[in-house]
Design a protein around this motif. Structure first.
Motif, short mmCIF file in Angstrom:
data_model
loop_
_atom_site.label_atom_id
_atom_site.label_comp_id
_atom_site.label_asym_id
_atom_site.label_seq_id
_atom_site.Cartn_x
_atom_site.Cartn_y
_atom_site.Cartn_z
N LEU A 52 13.40 1.73 3.61
CA LEU A 52 14.18 2.80 2.97
C LEU A 52 13.36 3.94 2.40
O LEU A 52 13.91 4.98 2.04
N CYS A 53 12.06 3.79 2.27
CA CYS A 53 11.22 4.86 1.72
C CYS A 53 11.38 6.12 2.57
O CYS A 53 11.15 6.10 3.78
N PRO A 54 11.81 7.22 1.96
CA PRO A 54 12.15 8.40 2.76
C PRO A 54 10.93 9.09 3.37
O PRO A 54 11.07 9.89 4.30
N THR A 55 9.75 8.80 2.86
CA THR A 55 8.58 9.53 3.36
C THR A 55 7.59 8.61 4.07
O THR A 55 6.44 9.01 4.31
N ASN A 56 8.00 7.41 4.39
CA ASN A 56 7.09 6.47 5.05
C ASN A 56 5.80 6.28 4.26
O ASN A 56 4.72 6.18 4.85
N ALA A 57 5.94 6.26 2.95
CA ALA A 57 4.73 6.17 2.12
C ALA A 57 4.24 4.73 1.97
O ALA A 57 3.14 4.51 1.48
N LEU A 58 5.09 3.75 2.39
CA LEU A 58 4.75 2.35 2.10
C LEU A 58 4.32 1.57 3.33
O LEU A 58 4.89 1.74 4.42
N VAL A 59 3.35 0.71 3.11
CA VAL A 59 2.98 -0.29 4.11
C VAL A 59 2.89 -1.62 3.38
O VAL A 59 2.30 -1.70 2.31
N GLU A 93 0.84 -1.19 0.00
CA GLU A 93 0.00 0.00 0.00
C GLU A 93 0.88 1.24 0.00
O GLU A 93 1.77 1.37 0.84
N ARG A 94 0.61 2.09 -0.98
CA ARG A 94 1.42 3.30 -1.12
C ARG A 94 0.53 4.51 -0.87
O ARG A 94 -0.53 4.63 -1.48
N ASP A 95 0.95 5.37 -0.01
CA ASP A 95 0.20 6.61 0.22
C ASP A 95 0.66 7.60 -0.84
O ASP A 95 1.77 8.14 -0.77
N ARG A 144 1.98 10.96 0.15
CA ARG A 144 3.33 11.02 0.73
C ARG A 144 4.42 10.72 -0.31
O ARG A 144 5.55 11.18 -0.17
N CYS A 145 4.10 9.89 -1.28
CA CYS A 145 5.12 9.43 -2.22
C CYS A 145 5.69 10.60 -3.03
O CYS A 145 4.94 11.36 -3.64
N ILE A 146 7.01 10.73 -3.04
CA ILE A 146 7.65 11.82 -3.78
C ILE A 146 8.26 11.31 -5.09
O ILE A 146 9.07 12.00 -5.72
N ARG A 147 7.91 10.12 -5.51
CA ARG A 147 8.38 9.54 -6.78
C ARG A 147 9.92 9.48 -6.83
O ARG A 147 10.53 9.73 -7.87
N CYS A 148 10.50 9.17 -5.73
CA CYS A 148 11.97 9.14 -5.72
C CYS A 148 12.49 7.84 -6.33
O CYS A 148 13.67 7.71 -6.62
N GLU A 149 11.63 6.84 -6.42
CA GLU A 149 11.95 5.54 -7.03
C GLU A 149 12.94 4.69 -6.23
O GLU A 149 13.52 3.75 -6.75
N VAL A 150 13.12 5.06 -4.98
CA VAL A 150 13.99 4.24 -4.13
C VAL A 150 13.46 2.80 -4.10
O VAL A 150 14.21 1.84 -4.28
N CYS A 151 12.18 2.66 -3.90
CA CYS A 151 11.60 1.31 -3.81
C CYS A 151 11.86 0.52 -5.08
O CYS A 151 12.21 -0.66 -5.03
N ALA A 177 3.36 8.07 -11.60
CA ALA A 177 2.95 7.35 -10.40
C ALA A 177 3.81 6.10 -10.25
O ALA A 177 4.39 5.62 -11.22
N VAL A 178 3.89 5.58 -9.02
CA VAL A 178 4.65 4.36 -8.76
C VAL A 178 3.65 3.23 -8.52
O VAL A 178 2.68 3.39 -7.77
N PHE A 179 3.88 2.12 -9.19
CA PHE A 179 2.97 0.98 -9.08
C PHE A 179 3.69 -0.22 -8.47
O PHE A 179 4.92 -0.24 -8.39
S1 SF4 Z 1 10.43 4.76 -1.90
FE1 SF4 Z 1 8.58 5.62 -1.02
S2 SF4 Z 1 8.61 7.75 -1.73
FE2 SF4 Z 1 10.11 6.67 -3.00
S3 SF4 Z 1 8.93 6.05 -4.81
FE3 SF4 Z 1 8.83 4.32 -3.38
S4 SF4 Z 1 6.93 4.66 -2.21
FE4 SF4 Z 1 7.43 6.60 -3.25
#
Ligand code: SF4
Ligand code: SF4
Lengths: 265, 503
Positions: free
Chosen positions: B58-65, B12-14, B17-24, B41-43
């Motif tokens: 590692l998600c910098p904005t805690n966007a993931l669960v 689950e991605r908020d 919060r997601c800044i599209r940094c693509e770390v995930c 968007a990130v899928f």
């Molecule tokens: S790591 Fe977090 S903030 Fe970065 S793209 Fe993935 S979900 Fe979005």
């Protein structure tokens, strides 16, 4: 063969030492005492070590990392040359189980037969057995780059020859029988995933493990094994050309990934 | 073939919060996440998620669960989601189910049903922060009698001791091979063991040349495949361990699949690149206790009687009798690995159904060796599910000399016990040979995290010892009177050799 105790050999221990050579009377020495003497002699820089009256002492040649020459008069115990790295051992009678277990380099020459698991896990060096051997010879033998172990068996072998074999070269000459030798062993090359086995004579399909493939040895193959056959005849007599000319088959691994498709990922 | 397997996890991605940094997307070796430029968007493809939580961490904005997929088949105590998933997987592949890490079934964890004693009023407790407290442990055979004489007015030991391992804390790192884990993970274990004055164990994959310098803190394993076993390897080790079995897969061998046999692994194991590294189920030079004795002494002879030799077995029904044989065969250390012991890869059915819990095996072995009067002839080391310092101290009170930790050490380095080690795609850089993944584990950081773990546990052990009024771990060893069971049957208490709480 009748083994006689040489009562004239005197007490166990070192009994002669002359220019770079030592003779040790093994007799009833515990293997630890005997091997300590052998290791001591090797450490001193002596190059030739003769062991008289050997009576089943284990691990002879183990833990020595110099190219010393050890001659065993008598029957050495199990694990002759286990983990060995360099020495050259000659045995003037039979050897027991585990000859060259996990051996790394050096040479073992047995003027007789050897027991089970000859050359188990062997990774380098050479072993020559004049006669036959027991079960599971060359099991899990492997090679790595320039370390290619060689096992030459003059007679026959029992079941599970070359089981799990991952590298190295095994020659079974099947000498001493009239006509084409027919090996009775079963499960040859079970789980084989590397290395080569050359057998003189024939085997039937059912005698092979399902991981082993078989074909007639080519001229190039015979040239490749020639030096090892010649080395054998140098030690024990016989004519290399005659042996080489009498029909060898080659066993090799069907795949070096025998268990590749086994799992559900 | 269409797969019927439902995703095990939901990602689950908020989006706010997601800044599209693509770390995930970059971090996931299982290719769960991807960024779509058109939609900005990130899928996520949840069917690929293994629940290792690398992206969440590692998600910098805690966007993931990431959580368990609540969509389950109709509730059924027999035909659970896991049972169905396994059947579908096999129906789709025809293969043997494979898994990683230790058994995750709910067999009783006896550590959690055993409580420790403490001093009250009589026999005052000791404060380890002010008073000396000794965790030092020696592993190896102890003589039947010790003779002390005098030399130059000073007492001196006349009895000649056989080789011993000296541990500054009774915790070692379990056998984990280079191959199962990355070079960086191996280096972390080696350096942490050295820093803490304890030992790590090479497992059966040989020893990388660069790690020879930690040899004084290395236990080198000799397993049925004899991979990388040569004179230098035997010589550099502080001790040798014959691996008969492993708690995660008692009775079976192992295969390191060819794709994991990289150039470096091939050099270390001394086998050609890309071939399967096959460890046969038994050692084919060991079919009996006498044969075991032969290998023990072969190793001693090859290393000039300078090193203790350990024999490791999986904890099985008759471990006590086997351990007695092992001691009589001349082993200096008996290592027992329980059913919860980890692995890089094991058939699931074997991991989850073969073997016994380490607590029961330990108690049975220690009791048997004492009854036979040979307990001093070997040290006992236990492994398989040691999770914290209280497990350690309970193991020692039950009769262990020291413990091995494997899973706990990997967790310290970042492992999230996703059980996918066998895929070689560990996102934490541990159970992988992929250089892109393995460089995620910085050996400096790995070492620090392991040292911290052992330091923390050691302090806790000292506290608990002090609480019992004991100032040396030696005084607790096998002292089962300091243990009580809670909620255990009489049979369990009898096997464990402890009383019920309140008694
Ligand atoms: S790591 Fe977090 S903030 Fe970065 S793209 Fe993935 S979900 Fe979005
Ligand atoms: S080591 Fe890596 S792959 Fe194995 S359980 Fe831990 S996180 Fe998962």
């Amino acid at each position: 063969m009748k083994i006689e105790v040489d009562h004239h050999a005197g007490l166990p221990g070192v009994f002669a030492r002359e220019n770079g050579k030592v003779r040790i009377n093994a007799g009833t020495l515990h293997y630890r005492e005997l091997n300590n003497m052998v290791k001591g002699a090797a450490a001193e820089g002596l190059e030739e070590i003769e062991l008289e009256n050997v009576f089943g002492q284990r691990y002879i040649g183990s833990g020595i990392r110099r190219p010393v020459r050890i001659t065993v008069h008598g029957v050495p115990g199990n694990d002759l040359g286990a983990f060995m790295d360099g020495p050259r051992i000659t045995v003037d009678r039979n050897a027991q189980d585990g000859v060259g277990n996990t051996m790394n380099s050096g040479t073992i020459v047995v003027h007789g037969r050897a027991g089970d698991i000859v050359a188990m896990g062997m990774r380098g060096g050479k072993i020559f057995i004049r006669d036959g051997v027991g079960y599971r010879a060359a099991i899990h033998m492997k090679e790595y780059r320039k370390h290619v172990p060689v096992l030459v068996i003059g007679g026959e072998t029992q079941d599970f020859l070359g089981e799990y074999m991952a590298g190295g070269l095994v020659l079974v000459l099947g000498l001493g029988k009239k006509g084409k030798p027919k090996l009775a062993a079963r499960h040859i090359g079970t789980g084989m995933h590397g290395g080569l086995i050359f057998l003189r004579g024939e085997v039937e399909e059912h005698q092979l493990g399902k991981e082993a493939a078989v074909e007639r040895a080519s001229e190039a193959d015979l040239e490749m094994i020639r030096p090892h056959v010649e080395e054998y005849t140098n030690y024990f007599g016989g004519k290399a050309d005659e042996i080489l000319g009498s029909g060898f088959i080659k066993l090799y691994a069907k795949s070096h990934r025998p268990f590749g498709g086994l799992y559900a990922y | 073939m269409k797969s019927y397997i439902l995703p095990q996890y939901l990602v689950e991605r908020d989006d706010y919060r997601c800044i599209r940094c693509e770390v995930c997307a970059r971090q996931c070796a299982f290719d769960v996440h991807w960024y779509d430029e058109e939609e900005d968007a990130v899928f996520a493809d949840e069917s690929k998620c293994v629940g290792c939580l690398r992206c969440v961490t590692l998600c910098p904005t805690n966007a993931l669960v990431v959580r368990h997929n609540p969509t389950q088949i109709p509730p059924n105590a027999n035909w659970t989601g896991e049972v169905l998933r396994n059947i579908y997987r096999q129906a789709e592949t025809g293969g043997v189910l494979l898994t990683g890490m230790g058994c995750d079934k709910g067999y009783p964890i006896y550590w959690d049903r055993i409580v420790l004693d403490a001093s009250q009023v009589t026999n005052p407790s000791i404060d380890p922060l002010r008073e000396p407290m000794e965790l030092r442990t020696y592993l190896g055979a102890k003589p039947d009698v010790v003779k002390v004489g005098r030399k130059g007015g000073k007492p001196s030991l006349e009895t000649r001791l056989t080789p011993q391992l000296r541990l500054e804390t009774p915790i070692m790192f379990s056998a984990i091979s280079y191959g199962a884990i990355s070079y960086n993970a191996c280096e972390s274990l080696a350096r942490a063991a050295t820093e803490m004055g304890t030992y790590y164990n090479t497992g059966e994959g040989g020893l990388h040349r660069n790690l020879y310098k930690y040899g004084d803190h290395t236990i080198c394993q000799v397993a049925s495949g004899r991979f990388g076993v040569h004179a230098d390897y035997l010589e550099v080790a502080a001790a040798l361990e014959i691996k008969i079995g492993q708690g995660a897969k008692p009775g079976i061998g192992g295969h390191l699949p060819g794709e994991k046999v990289s150039a470096e692994i091939s050099r270390t194991r001394m086998i050609p690149k890309g071939t399967d590294a096959i460890s046969p189920a038994p050692h084919h030079d060991i079919y009996s206790i006498e044969d075991l004795a032969q290998l023990i002494y072969a190793l001693k002879e090859a290393t000039h009687w300078e090193k203790p030799v350990s024999v490791k077995i999986a904890a099985v029904h008759n471990s006590a009798a086997i351990a007695s044989g092992i001691v009589r065969a001349g082993a200096d250390i008996v290592a027992l690995d329980g059913i919860r012991g980890g692995t890089g890869a094991a058939p699931t059915m074997i991991r989850d159904n073969v073997g016994i819990p380490i607590e029961l095996a330990l108690a049975a072995v220690d009791t048997r060796l004492r009854e036979e009067g040979i307990r001093n002839r070997a040290s006992v080391v236990v492994a398989g599910g040691i999770r914290n310092s209280s497990d350690v101290i309970k193991a020692i009170a039950l009769g262990a000399d020291a413990v091995y930790i494997g899973t706990a050490a990997l967790v310290a380095m970042g492992c999230h016990v996703c059980q996918k080690c066998y895929t070689g795609k560990c996102n934490w850089g541990i159970a992988t040979q992929d250089p892109y993944l393995s460089k995620r584990l910085n050996p400096d950081v790995g070492t620090r995290r392991l040292v911290n773990l052992l330091t923390g546990w050691s302090h806790e052990i000292m506290e608990m010892l002090g609480g019992m009024g004991i100032n040396a771990i030696e005084s607790l060893r096998g002292n089962r009177l300091r243990l009580r069971g809670v909620g255990l049957t009489q049979e369990e208490l009898d096997i464990l050799g402890i009383k019920h709480a309140g008694a």
